[in-house]
Design a protein around this motif. Structure first.
Motif, PDB file in Angstrom:
ATOM      1  N   LEU A   1      41.940  29.336  30.738  1.00  0.00           N
ATOM      2  CA  LEU A   1      41.918  30.005  32.029  1.00  0.00           C
ATOM      3  C   LEU A   1      42.100  28.961  33.119  1.00  0.00           C
ATOM      4  O   LEU A   1      41.499  27.883  33.063  1.00  0.00           O
ATOM      5  CB  LEU A   1      40.578  30.726  32.225  1.00  0.00           C
ATOM      6  CG  LEU A   1      40.405  31.566  33.497  1.00  0.00           C
ATOM      7  CD1 LEU A   1      41.363  32.762  33.490  1.00  0.00           C
ATOM      8  CD2 LEU A   1      38.959  32.044  33.615  1.00  0.00           C
ATOM      9  N   GLY A   2      42.930  29.270  34.122  1.00  0.00           N
ATOM     10  CA  GLY A   2      43.157  28.347  35.222  1.00  0.00           C
ATOM     11  C   GLY A   2      41.863  28.012  35.955  1.00  0.00           C
ATOM     12  O   GLY A   2      41.010  28.885  36.155  1.00  0.00           O
ATOM     13  N   ARG A   3      41.728  26.758  36.368  1.00  0.00           N
ATOM     14  CA  ARG A   3      40.477  26.298  36.966  1.00  0.00           C
ATOM     15  C   ARG A   3      40.031  27.103  38.192  1.00  0.00           C
ATOM     16  O   ARG A   3      38.828  27.320  38.360  1.00  0.00           O
ATOM     17  CB  ARG A   3      40.585  24.811  37.310  1.00  0.00           C
ATOM     18  CG  ARG A   3      39.310  24.253  37.873  1.00  0.00           C
ATOM     19  CD  ARG A   3      39.168  22.759  37.758  1.00  0.00           C
ATOM     20  NE  ARG A   3      40.346  22.013  38.109  1.00  0.00           N
ATOM     21  CZ  ARG A   3      40.324  20.741  38.504  1.00  0.00           C
ATOM     22  NH1 ARG A   3      39.164  20.100  38.614  1.00  0.00           N
ATOM     23  NH2 ARG A   3      41.451  20.111  38.781  1.00  0.00           N
ATOM     24  N   PRO A   4      40.937  27.582  39.077  1.00  0.00           N
ATOM     25  CA  PRO A   4      40.457  28.363  40.229  1.00  0.00           C
ATOM     26  C   PRO A   4      39.721  29.643  39.838  1.00  0.00           C
ATOM     27  O   PRO A   4      39.037  30.247  40.679  1.00  0.00           O
ATOM     28  CB  PRO A   4      41.740  28.701  40.991  1.00  0.00           C
ATOM     29  CG  PRO A   4      42.722  27.654  40.583  1.00  0.00           C
ATOM     30  CD  PRO A   4      42.390  27.363  39.148  1.00  0.00           C
ATOM     31  N   TYR A   5      39.841  30.057  38.571  1.00  0.00           N
ATOM     32  CA  TYR A   5      39.266  31.328  38.133  1.00  0.00           C
ATOM     33  C   TYR A   5      38.036  31.138  37.249  1.00  0.00           C
ATOM     34  O   TYR A   5      37.505  32.121  36.722  1.00  0.00           O
ATOM     35  CB  TYR A   5      40.343  32.150  37.410  1.00  0.00           C
ATOM     36  CG  TYR A   5      41.570  32.299  38.257  1.00  0.00           C
ATOM     37  CD1 TYR A   5      41.645  33.275  39.245  1.00  0.00           C
ATOM     38  CD2 TYR A   5      42.649  31.406  38.127  1.00  0.00           C
ATOM     39  CE1 TYR A   5      42.775  33.389  40.061  1.00  0.00           C
ATOM     40  CE2 TYR A   5      43.772  31.518  38.939  1.00  0.00           C
ATOM     41  CZ  TYR A   5      43.821  32.497  39.903  1.00  0.00           C
ATOM     42  OH  TYR A   5      44.925  32.596  40.719  1.00  0.00           O
ATOM     43  N   TRP A   6      37.582  29.913  37.089  1.00  0.00           N
ATOM     44  CA  TRP A   6      36.382  29.641  36.291  1.00  0.00           C
ATOM     45  C   TRP A   6      35.144  30.189  37.000  1.00  0.00           C
ATOM     46  O   TRP A   6      35.072  30.235  38.237  1.00  0.00           O
ATOM     47  CB  TRP A   6      36.211  28.142  36.082  1.00  0.00           C
ATOM     48  CG  TRP A   6      37.242  27.502  35.194  1.00  0.00           C
ATOM     49  CD1 TRP A   6      38.297  28.095  34.577  1.00  0.00           C
ATOM     50  CD2 TRP A   6      37.317  26.114  34.849  1.00  0.00           C
ATOM     51  NE1 TRP A   6      39.023  27.178  33.863  1.00  0.00           N
ATOM     52  CE2 TRP A   6      38.452  25.955  34.009  1.00  0.00           C
ATOM     53  CE3 TRP A   6      36.548  24.995  35.170  1.00  0.00           C
ATOM     54  CZ2 TRP A   6      38.814  24.711  33.486  1.00  0.00           C
ATOM     55  CZ3 TRP A   6      36.907  23.756  34.648  1.00  0.00           C
ATOM     56  CH2 TRP A   6      38.027  23.615  33.805  1.00  0.00           C
ATOM     57  N   GLY A   7      34.161  30.554  36.180  1.00  0.00           N
ATOM     58  CA  GLY A   7      32.856  30.899  36.724  1.00  0.00           C
ATOM     59  C   GLY A   7      32.669  32.345  37.147  1.00  0.00           C
ATOM     60  O   GLY A   7      31.615  32.692  37.698  1.00  0.00           O
ATOM     61  N   TYR A   8      33.648  33.211  36.859  1.00  0.00           N
ATOM     62  CA  TYR A   8      33.548  34.615  37.279  1.00  0.00           C
ATOM     63  C   TYR A   8      33.431  35.578  36.096  1.00  0.00           C
ATOM     64  O   TYR A   8      33.476  36.794  36.279  1.00  0.00           O
ATOM     65  CB  TYR A   8      34.759  35.006  38.123  1.00  0.00           C
ATOM     66  CG  TYR A   8      34.887  34.196  39.380  1.00  0.00           C
ATOM     67  CD1 TYR A   8      34.085  34.452  40.491  1.00  0.00           C
ATOM     68  CD2 TYR A   8      35.811  33.140  39.457  1.00  0.00           C
ATOM     69  CE1 TYR A   8      34.205  33.695  41.647  1.00  0.00           C
ATOM     70  CE2 TYR A   8      35.938  32.376  40.609  1.00  0.00           C
ATOM     71  CZ  TYR A   8      35.136  32.657  41.702  1.00  0.00           C
ATOM     72  OH  TYR A   8      35.247  31.897  42.843  1.00  0.00           O
ATOM     73  N   GLY A   9      33.327  35.058  34.885  1.00  0.00           N
ATOM     74  CA  GLY A   9      33.209  35.914  33.707  1.00  0.00           C
ATOM     75  C   GLY A   9      34.505  36.553  33.255  1.00  0.00           C
ATOM     76  O   GLY A   9      34.496  37.463  32.419  1.00  0.00           O
ATOM     77  N   LEU A  10      35.635  36.075  33.778  1.00  0.00           N
ATOM     78  CA  LEU A  10      36.920  36.690  33.431  1.00  0.00           C
ATOM     79  C   LEU A  10      37.292  36.457  31.973  1.00  0.00           C
ATOM     80  O   LEU A  10      37.826  37.363  31.309  1.00  0.00           O
ATOM     81  CB  LEU A  10      38.021  36.162  34.347  1.00  0.00           C
ATOM     82  CG  LEU A  10      37.892  36.553  35.819  1.00  0.00           C
ATOM     83  CD1 LEU A  10      38.943  35.833  36.659  1.00  0.00           C
ATOM     84  CD2 LEU A  10      38.022  38.064  35.993  1.00  0.00           C
ATOM     85  N   MET A  11      37.021  35.258  31.459  1.00  0.00           N
ATOM     86  CA  MET A  11      37.391  35.001  30.072  1.00  0.00           C
ATOM     87  C   MET A  11      36.514  35.787  29.106  1.00  0.00           C
ATOM     88  O   MET A  11      36.989  36.259  28.071  1.00  0.00           O
ATOM     89  CB  MET A  11      37.345  33.501  29.752  1.00  0.00           C
ATOM     90  CG  MET A  11      37.947  33.166  28.403  1.00  0.00           C
ATOM     91  SD  MET A  11      39.612  33.857  28.137  1.00  0.00           S
ATOM     92  CE  MET A  11      40.605  32.780  29.141  1.00  0.00           C
ATOM     93  N   SER A  12      35.260  35.974  29.439  1.00  0.00           N
ATOM     94  CA  SER A  12      34.412  36.825  28.594  1.00  0.00           C
ATOM     95  C   SER A  12      34.960  38.242  28.551  1.00  0.00           C
ATOM     96  O   SER A  12      34.989  38.890  27.494  1.00  0.00           O
ATOM     97  CB  SER A  12      32.970  36.838  29.132  1.00  0.00           C
ATOM     98  OG  SER A  12      32.366  35.572  28.989  1.00  0.00           O
ATOM     99  N   GLU A  13      35.405  38.735  29.684  1.00  0.00           N
ATOM    100  CA  GLU A  13      35.972  40.083  29.763  1.00  0.00           C
ATOM    101  C   GLU A  13      37.244  40.189  28.919  1.00  0.00           C
ATOM    102  O   GLU A  13      37.440  41.167  28.186  1.00  0.00           O
ATOM    103  CB  GLU A  13      36.276  40.399  31.229  1.00  0.00           C
ATOM    104  CG  GLU A  13      36.618  41.824  31.525  1.00  0.00           C
ATOM    105  CD  GLU A  13      36.690  42.083  33.029  1.00  0.00           C
ATOM    106  OE1 GLU A  13      37.644  42.774  33.437  1.00  0.00           O
ATOM    107  OE2 GLU A  13      35.810  41.613  33.780  1.00  0.00           O
TER     108      GLU A  13
END
Length: 201
Positions: free
Chosen positions: A107-119
């Motif tokens: 996942l691109g670094r600007p999108y880390w920390g929002y739970g997107l990869m878990s989703e």
């Protein structure tokens, strides 16, 4: 390995915040910029540094060929509000040995920390077990990547061992934790039923 439904490039999986769709040539710039970020590439085993356009183009061609033949499934992660812009990738591909399949993602670094990869992982793993007869899915995470480990554990993967690997391209040594998810464990987490998958054809 994957059913015919997955083999058409209009296939996508929709989650609350994401579209998971086939990657296209339009994604090349985003992939090169986001996956070529050293902080992202160093957390994976496959992304070369530096990441040049030829490598990105080769990845896109090979991924789409595997999708079309049903031998693997690589999907671009996109925000629902911007379905044309890839922010990461997720795939299930056969391992070279043992006849098993492996989950991988970035996942691109600007999108880390929002739970997107878990989703995203939860949606793809659900599709894998709901629509294929697979008994098991493997994955791995570098020891230096606790966020990836949390993603796997959150969706039910269990630790199965650790290995030490030498990366000749980067001249580095790395420790990797290995994980697996058995169909039985996945079914227990789903409450014994296989719920409908929210996918669009």
């Amino acid at each position: 390995m994957f059913p015919d439904l997955f083999r058409d490039d209009v296939f996508r999986i929709e989650t609350r915040r994401l579209w998971l769709r086939w990657p296209t040539a339009r994604d090349a710039d985003s992939i090169q910029r986001l996956a070529g970020d050293q902080a992202v590439a160093e957390m994976t085993a496959r992304i070369p540094l530096p990441l040049d356009r030829a490598a990105v183009d080769e990845f896109l061609v090979s991924s789409r060929a595997a999708n079309a033949s049903g031998t693997g499934l690589t999907l671009a992660l996109c925000e629902r509000a911007r379905p044309g812009r890839a922010i990461g990738m997720i795939e299930i591909a056969p391992e070279s040995e043992g006849g098993r399949s492996r989950l991988g993602y970035w996942l691109g670094r600007p999108y880390w920390g929002y739970g997107l990869m878990s989703e995203a992982t939860e949606a793809l793993v659900h599709a894998w077990f709901a629509w294929t007869p697979a008994a098991r899915l493997d994955s791995s995470a570098r020891v230096t990547n606790p966020a990836s480990r949390r993603v796997l554990e959150k969706i039910g993967f269990v630790w199965s061992g650790r290995s030490f690997q030498h990366d000749p391209a980067r001249g580095t040594e790395s420790e990797t934790d290995h994980f697996r998810l058995e169909r039985g464990r996945w079914l227990v987490r789903e409450g014994g039923d296989v719920p409908a998958l929210a996918a669009a054809e």
